[in-house]
Design a protein around this motif. Sequence first.
Motif, PDB file in Angstrom:
ATOM      1  N   UNK A 103       0.896  -1.037  -0.004  1.00 42.29           N
ATOM      2  CA  UNK A 103       0.071   0.064   0.012  1.00 42.29           C
ATOM      3  C   UNK A 103       0.831   1.255  -0.048  1.00 42.29           C
ATOM      4  N   UNK A 104       2.008   1.167   0.714  1.00 40.20           N
ATOM      5  CA  UNK A 104       2.921   2.532   0.821  1.00 40.20           C
ATOM      6  C   UNK A 104       3.651   2.585  -0.490  1.00 40.20           C
ATOM      7  N   UNK A 105       3.858   1.290  -1.186  1.00 43.93           N
ATOM      8  CA  UNK A 105       4.310   1.455  -2.535  1.00 43.93           C
ATOM      9  C   UNK A 105       3.653   2.298  -3.568  1.00 43.93           C
ATOM     10  N   UNK A 163       1.191   4.360  -2.764  1.00 39.06           N
ATOM     11  CA  UNK A 163       1.067   5.739  -2.352  1.00 39.06           C
ATOM     12  C   UNK A 163       2.228   6.520  -2.947  1.00 39.06           C
ATOM     13  N   UNK A 164       3.663   6.042  -2.721  1.00 36.15           N
ATOM     14  CA  UNK A 164       4.534   6.755  -2.905  1.00 36.15           C
ATOM     15  C   UNK A 164       4.725   7.084  -4.609  1.00 36.15           C
ATOM     16  N   UNK A 165       4.230   5.972  -5.269  1.00 36.97           N
ATOM     17  CA  UNK A 165       4.281   6.260  -6.641  1.00 36.97           C
ATOM     18  C   UNK A 165       3.255   7.288  -7.165  1.00 36.97           C
ATOM     19  N   UNK A 166       2.219   7.252  -6.406  1.00 33.33           N
ATOM     20  CA  UNK A 166       1.258   8.351  -6.653  1.00 33.33           C
ATOM     21  C   UNK A 166       1.805   9.691  -6.423  1.00 33.33           C
ATOM     22  N   UNK A 177       6.234   5.172 -11.382  1.00 36.85           N
ATOM     23  CA  UNK A 177       6.899   4.086 -10.540  1.00 36.85           C
ATOM     24  C   UNK A 177       8.401   4.306 -10.729  1.00 36.85           C
ATOM     25  N   UNK A 178       9.114   3.579  -9.580  1.00 33.93           N
ATOM     26  CA  UNK A 178      10.700   3.666  -9.714  1.00 33.93           C
ATOM     27  C   UNK A 178      10.996   2.728  -8.729  1.00 33.93           C
ATOM     28  N   UNK A 179      12.269   2.397  -8.575  1.00 32.52           N
ATOM     29  CA  UNK A 179      12.793   1.415  -7.570  1.00 32.52           C
ATOM     30  C   UNK A 179      12.908   1.850  -6.152  1.00 32.52           C
ATOM     31  N   UNK A 180      12.247   1.838  -5.322  1.00 31.85           N
ATOM     32  CA  UNK A 180      12.154   2.635  -4.084  1.00 31.85           C
ATOM     33  C   UNK A 180      13.552   2.288  -3.062  1.00 31.85           C
ATOM     34  N   UNK A 181      13.940   0.794  -3.474  1.00 29.50           N
ATOM     35  CA  UNK A 181      15.064   0.476  -2.731  1.00 29.50           C
ATOM     36  C   UNK A 181      16.524   0.880  -3.364  1.00 29.50           C
ATOM     37  N   UNK A 216       5.814  12.826  -0.061  1.00 31.89           N
ATOM     38  CA  UNK A 216       6.469  11.404  -0.180  1.00 31.89           C
ATOM     39  C   UNK A 216       7.382  11.163   0.741  1.00 31.89           C
ATOM     40  N   UNK A 217       8.047  12.312   1.622  1.00 29.88           N
ATOM     41  CA  UNK A 217       9.001  11.825   2.503  1.00 29.88           C
ATOM     42  C   UNK A 217       8.373  11.122   3.567  1.00 29.88           C
ATOM     43  N   UNK A 218       7.217  11.572   4.213  1.00 21.65           N
ATOM     44  CA  UNK A 218       6.692  10.989   5.184  1.00 21.65           C
ATOM     45  C   UNK A 218       6.472   9.341   4.847  1.00 21.65           C
ATOM     46  N   UNK A 219       6.040   9.294   3.498  1.00 19.79           N
ATOM     47  CA  UNK A 219       5.682   7.727   3.071  1.00 19.79           C
ATOM     48  C   UNK A 219       7.099   7.154   2.959  1.00 19.79           C
ATOM     49  N   UNK A 220       8.143   7.660   2.678  1.00 20.64           N
ATOM     50  CA  UNK A 220       9.323   6.939   2.516  1.00 20.64           C
ATOM     51  C   UNK A 220       9.863   6.451   3.712  1.00 20.64           C
ATOM     52  N   UNK A 221       9.615   7.450   4.731  1.00 20.00           N
ATOM     53  CA  UNK A 221      10.203   6.937   5.983  1.00 20.00           C
ATOM     54  C   UNK A 221       9.325   5.897   6.529  1.00 20.00           C
TER      55      UNK A 221
END
Length: 527
Positions: free
Chosen positions: A162-164, A166-169, A174-178, A219-224
Amino acid sequence: ALRVLRPLLEDPQLPKVCHNAKYDLEVLARYDVPVRNVAFDTMIAAYLLNEKALGLKDLAFSRLGVEMQPIKALLGTGRSQTTMAQVPIQTASSYSCADADMTWRLQAIFEKDLRKRGLWQLFTQVEMPVLPVLMDMEMQGVNLDVAFLGKMSVVFAEQLKALEMQIYEAVGHQFNINSPQQLSGVLFNELKLTHQKRTKTGYSTDASVLEDLRGLHPVIELLLEFRQVSKLKSTYVDALPALINPRTGRVHTSFNQTATATGRLSSSDPNLQNIPIRTELGRQVRRAFVAPDGDKACLLLSADYSQIEVRILAHMSQDPTLLDAFANEEDVHASTAAQVFGVQRQSVTPDMRRVAKTINFGVIYGISEFGLAQRTDLSRKDAAEFISAYFRRYAMVKEYMESTKQQARQEGYVQTLLGRRRYIPEIDSPNGQVRSAAERMAINMPVQGTAADITKLAMILVQRELEKGGWRTKMVLQVHDELVFETPEEEAEAVSGMIKQKMESALALSVPLKVDVKMGKNWGDLS
């Protein structure tokens, strides 16, 4: 060999000298050989004496000028590597006798140095007596609810998905979050956020950078949050079941006595001290640590020092306002808020108290106006004024901090109430950033190190009383200022009073030590 050696190892009249004693003692304990009167551990002595490398071979070379045979010369390396059991007796004997000889020689040198530097009491009354306590805790281990972890793994996987999305949105694609490189490109090239640290592959996206970017983009809060869930899932939720010992059915961490500069214990394989305590996710992971049910039904008991570092700061600074707050059993954070905001105690709001709590603990770590602003809703200007107001009210705290930095410059080290030292050569660095970090280290170490010393003293006192009283309660974990026990339900009430009393009397300060005791079926409910 064991038949011949057992009487010597078990003889309480015969002092034993070891290097990394806890490891050897646990191996022998598995063969039902209790080693009595372990009087000296050269690895712990080297740690207190601030030796750079603590391995026996390193110490033999640096302190005795002896180059010992490396273990790979006996066992080989790679595919041709063998085990000690396959080494010829004569060869193994020569190697082992050299270990014993070097340990014995180092003991004489280290004892002399410990006495000379005023560290003998710390060594003999804190570090050596806590060693068997740690060994017992490691062998006891902790009980896990594996089914609960299995369910949690599924929930965490769904949260990550779900977080993934939200981050893309939030960023529009899309991208590689890691991937640090791809994330760096999104944050600093596409979103034009302020970059800080440069790495070989681009700008850093580590935790400290993301923390500094809070509030600049959703996006910062979502990434953390994504990183926190991902780390908890991989490090604990998915990893812990695989670490259960098949023989005992429990997880056995290792407590490291020689790993930190402040004297605090650390734990590894697995690290049980890094599970977040202030987040709901961290508390969920802690709920997997449970007391046994059935015939041997127990409770988990948590005994936690309350505000120990601020109490130590009050003792060390002898600040009258801070001393009075603790002597009168006031809420010290509310008292600080009233003092600094200039309001009556009854007018202190939860937000005021939160800011005061942040600075009460932050002062110990040399908090800056920027740091305080980051951790609260204050502007940098308001944070600077708050810190100024704090030091006007607690003038002796400021004086203590300055005198501690001065001691570090003059002596080259700072020390705890029990004499544990930390050398800080960077205090004279021409680099302002390095010097500032060294000054924060100098302020923090005596307080945090004294808290570590007090916790170790408490562990020794409680363990002695548990053994003396024939209690079945077992100490199973030590995490910062907290001790966790597994106690039979019928013992719980009585033993909790004993534990509280011993912990609160571990070291006499100008203010009383206070311990909060909680009991429950899992660790998460005690947080």
